[in-house]
Design a protein around this motif. Structure first.
Motif, mmCIF file in Angstrom:
data_model
loop_
_atom_site.group_PDB
_atom_site.id
_atom_site.type_symbol
_atom_site.label_atom_id
_atom_site.label_comp_id
_atom_site.label_asym_id
_atom_site.label_seq_id
_atom_site.Cartn_x
_atom_site.Cartn_y
_atom_site.Cartn_z
ATOM 1 N N ILE A 14 0.836 -1.096 -0.114
ATOM 2 C CA ILE A 14 -0.109 -0.049 0.101
ATOM 3 C C ILE A 14 0.902 1.295 -0.030
ATOM 4 C CG2 ILE A 14 -1.541 1.449 1.164
ATOM 5 C CD1 ILE A 14 -2.781 -1.171 2.334
ATOM 6 N N ASP A 15 0.555 2.094 -0.858
ATOM 7 C CA ASP A 15 1.287 3.397 -1.182
ATOM 8 C C ASP A 15 0.271 4.755 -1.077
ATOM 9 O OD1 ASP A 15 0.864 3.149 -3.828
ATOM 10 O OD2 ASP A 15 2.805 2.614 -4.242
ATOM 11 N N GLU A 16 0.858 5.859 -1.578
ATOM 12 C CA GLU A 16 -0.093 7.001 -1.972
ATOM 13 C C GLU A 16 -0.918 6.664 -3.258
ATOM 14 O OE1 GLU A 16 3.774 7.387 -3.745
ATOM 15 O OE2 GLU A 16 3.258 7.187 -1.484
ATOM 16 N N THR A 17 -0.585 5.610 -3.878
ATOM 17 C CA THR A 17 -1.338 5.676 -5.447
ATOM 18 C C THR A 17 -2.676 5.029 -5.067
ATOM 19 O OG1 THR A 17 -0.110 3.664 -5.929
ATOM 20 C CG2 THR A 17 0.582 5.689 -6.761
ATOM 21 N N LEU A 18 -2.712 3.973 -4.080
ATOM 22 C CA LEU A 18 -3.750 3.299 -3.535
ATOM 23 C C LEU A 18 -4.615 3.695 -2.375
ATOM 24 C CD1 LEU A 18 -2.106 -0.434 -3.734
ATOM 25 C CD2 LEU A 18 -3.777 0.878 -5.407
ATOM 26 N N THR A 19 -4.461 4.958 -2.076
ATOM 27 C CA THR A 19 -4.934 5.847 -0.741
ATOM 28 C C THR A 19 -5.502 6.742 -1.071
ATOM 29 O OG1 THR A 19 -2.839 6.438 0.010
ATOM 30 C CG2 THR A 19 -3.464 4.405 0.856
ATOM 31 N N ARG A 20 -6.304 7.540 -0.206
ATOM 32 C CA ARG A 20 -6.968 8.940 -0.279
ATOM 33 C C ARG A 20 -6.615 9.470 1.046
ATOM 34 N NH1 ARG A 20 -6.153 6.773 -4.318
ATOM 35 N NH2 ARG A 20 -7.849 6.677 -6.161
ATOM 36 N N VAL A 21 -6.391 10.713 0.958
ATOM 37 C CA VAL A 21 -6.234 11.574 2.178
ATOM 38 C C VAL A 21 -7.569 12.630 2.183
ATOM 39 C CG1 VAL A 21 -4.842 13.235 3.584
ATOM 40 C CG2 VAL A 21 -3.989 11.261 2.657
ATOM 41 N N VAL A 22 -8.146 12.645 3.070
ATOM 42 C CA VAL A 22 -9.418 13.298 2.949
ATOM 43 C C VAL A 22 -9.549 14.403 4.325
ATOM 44 C CG1 VAL A 22 -10.661 12.149 1.351
ATOM 45 C CG2 VAL A 22 -11.307 11.490 3.656
ATOM 46 N N VAL A 23 -10.150 15.544 4.171
ATOM 47 C CA VAL A 23 -10.334 15.947 5.583
ATOM 48 C C VAL A 23 -11.951 16.016 5.796
ATOM 49 C CG1 VAL A 23 -10.156 18.483 6.679
ATOM 50 C CG2 VAL A 23 -8.323 17.545 5.108
ATOM 51 N N HIS A 24 -12.167 15.672 7.002
ATOM 52 C CA HIS A 24 -13.615 15.786 7.169
ATOM 53 C C HIS A 24 -14.018 16.176 8.506
ATOM 54 C CE1 HIS A 24 -17.706 14.393 6.810
ATOM 55 N NE2 HIS A 24 -17.728 13.840 8.279
ATOM 56 N N GLY A 25 -14.595 17.424 8.629
ATOM 57 C CA GLY A 25 -14.562 17.926 9.943
ATOM 58 C C GLY A 25 -13.179 18.616 10.397
ATOM 59 N N ALA A 26 -12.724 18.435 11.351
ATOM 60 C CA ALA A 26 -11.452 19.045 11.810
ATOM 61 C C ALA A 26 -10.508 17.821 11.636
ATOM 62 C CB ALA A 26 -11.559 19.510 13.263
#
Length: 102
Positions: A14-26
């Motif tokens: 697993i690396d950044e190509t298979l993941t997502r970074v999301v901001v939800h709330g704080a």
């Protein structure tokens, strides 16, 4: 999706190509989206965790890998194109296995 089209997938890859970074709330979340192919119908799911900062660190990926391995249990991870799938080791769905046992 034919199981023959899928390649074995190791959660340690697993690396950044298979993941997502999301901001939800704080909070900032690192998500690993995948297709759960264990049921009668495939469903999209994700395994995630809250991270500090706006991008994932090596330690974050290591922790996420452990969570993905644990979530897989006795199932097999496969990948087709850039989409991970969680499937029964033999390629059967849980419902097909229940039907066969009946």
């Amino acid at each position: 999706m034919d199981l023959n089209d899928m390649k074995p997938f190791n959660p340690a890859d697993i690396d950044e190509t298979l993941t997502r970074v999301v901001v939800h709330g704080a909070k900032t979340h690192l998500l690993f989206p995948y297709v759960d192919g264990l049921g009668a119908e495939p469903r999209y799911h994700s395994i995630g965790m809250v991270i500090a900062g706006s991008s994932a660190t090596i330690q974050d990926f290591q922790e996420l890998t452990l969570r993905v391995q644990k979530a897989g249990g006795g199932a097999a991870w496969r990948i087709v194109f850039n989409t991970p799938w969680l499937v029964a080791p033999s390629g059967e769905t849980r419902s097909a296995e229940r039907t066969r046992r009946s």
